[in-house]
Each structure stands twice: as C-alpha cells, then as structure tokens.
Design a protein around this motif. Structure first.
Motif, PDB file in Angstrom:
ATOM      1  N   TYR A  49       0.860  -1.191   0.000  1.00  0.00           N
ATOM      2  CA  TYR A  49       0.000   0.000   0.000  1.00  0.00           C
ATOM      3  C   TYR A  49       0.890   1.232   0.000  1.00  0.00           C
ATOM      4  O   TYR A  49       1.795   1.344   0.830  1.00  0.00           O
ATOM      5  CB  TYR A  49      -0.881  -0.033   1.247  1.00  0.00           C
ATOM      6  CG  TYR A  49      -2.027   0.934   1.239  1.00  0.00           C
ATOM      7  CD1 TYR A  49      -3.113   0.748   0.392  1.00  0.00           C
ATOM      8  CD2 TYR A  49      -2.035   2.025   2.094  1.00  0.00           C
ATOM      9  CE1 TYR A  49      -4.180   1.627   0.403  1.00  0.00           C
ATOM     10  CE2 TYR A  49      -3.101   2.903   2.111  1.00  0.00           C
ATOM     11  CZ  TYR A  49      -4.172   2.698   1.260  1.00  0.00           C
ATOM     12  OH  TYR A  49      -5.225   3.575   1.271  1.00  0.00           O
ATOM     13  N   ASN A  51       0.667   5.620  -1.064  1.00  0.00           N
ATOM     14  CA  ASN A  51      -0.071   6.788  -1.574  1.00  0.00           C
ATOM     15  C   ASN A  51      -1.551   6.485  -1.805  1.00  0.00           C
ATOM     16  O   ASN A  51      -2.125   6.816  -2.838  1.00  0.00           O
ATOM     17  CB  ASN A  51       0.565   7.319  -2.860  1.00  0.00           C
ATOM     18  CG  ASN A  51       1.990   7.767  -2.655  1.00  0.00           C
ATOM     19  OD1 ASN A  51       2.345   8.270  -1.585  1.00  0.00           O
ATOM     20  ND2 ASN A  51       2.827   7.566  -3.645  1.00  0.00           N
ATOM     21  N   SER A  52      -2.156   5.796  -0.841  1.00  0.00           N
ATOM     22  CA  SER A  52      -3.584   5.466  -0.846  1.00  0.00           C
ATOM     23  C   SER A  52      -4.002   4.506  -1.953  1.00  0.00           C
ATOM     24  O   SER A  52      -5.171   4.452  -2.336  1.00  0.00           O
ATOM     25  CB  SER A  52      -4.435   6.745  -0.929  1.00  0.00           C
ATOM     26  OG  SER A  52      -4.150   7.587   0.154  1.00  0.00           O
ATOM     27  N   LYS A  53      -3.065   3.733  -2.491  1.00  0.00           N
ATOM     28  CA  LYS A  53      -3.365   2.745  -3.522  1.00  0.00           C
ATOM     29  C   LYS A  53      -2.590   1.467  -3.239  1.00  0.00           C
ATOM     30  O   LYS A  53      -1.550   1.490  -2.595  1.00  0.00           O
ATOM     31  CB  LYS A  53      -2.973   3.267  -4.908  1.00  0.00           C
ATOM     32  CG  LYS A  53      -3.783   4.462  -5.350  1.00  0.00           C
ATOM     33  CD  LYS A  53      -3.357   4.919  -6.727  1.00  0.00           C
ATOM     34  CE  LYS A  53      -4.149   6.153  -7.129  1.00  0.00           C
ATOM     35  NZ  LYS A  53      -3.733   6.666  -8.426  1.00  0.00           N
TER      36      LYS A  53
END
Length: 107
Positions: A49, A51-53
């Motif tokens: 995971y 940067n929010s991805k």
C-alpha cells in the motif's frame, strides 16, 4: 486487502500494508496443497500500500504473475520488479494455476 482463492472462498490471505507472497511466506499453507507447490516461487510477489493505492510487483518468479481481467478481456504478464496498480476488476494469477480475487477494505 484480502486475497480470496477463486475456487475456495474460505482460503484467504490478508495483507495489512505490505505482504510477501510465496511458498515460504504468506499463502504457504494454500500453496503446499497444490499437486506441485514448486511452481510457486519461494518469494513470488509483493503487494503493498502506497499513496492510498495498492500495488503489486512480481519478484522475478520462475513461472510468472498475471493480472487477468475478471471478464477475461485482458491479461497482463507482470514484468519482474515493475510496479502495477491493483484494482478490483482484476484477478491475481500465480504461475497460470492459482487465482485470487481482490477484496478491498474500504474503511
């Protein structure tokens, strides 16, 4: 993120932030049940995971890692050590023999 074995919804691999998948790591209990577990590399792939991805990298596995569109319209063979973004419309396939669905925790 939870990886759910496509043919057996009870078999799952949970990844909190970073997971190493392979015969000697996460998923080893599932892979040991295969007729030939050695088709899965000791360190087959990495999911993490950032940067929010969620992302996936093949770790130069012997038999490859694939992203297969659920409707089978597209298949991507991952190049070793290249980062690919994960989305829920793809399955993760290891060595062309075992596939996992992606279940994202949206909390």
């Amino acid at each position: 993120l939870i990886l759910v074995l496509q043919n057996d919804q009870e078999l799952k691999i949970e990844i909190l932030n970073n997971g190493l998948i392979g015969r000697y790591h996460l998923g080893k209990d599932i892979f040991q049940k295969l007729p030939n577990p050695n088709v899965i590399s000791r360190e087959h792939l990495n999911i993490y995971y950032k940067n929010s991805k969620w992302y996936i990298r093949d770790l130069n596995s012997t038999n490859g890692t694939y992203l297969i569109k659920k409707d089978r319209s597209n298949e991507i063979k991952l190049e070793p050590y290249i980062e690919y973004e994960l989305t829920d419309d793809y399955l993760i396939n290891l060595a062309k023999i075992i596939s996992f669905e992606l279940k994202f925790d949206n909390n």
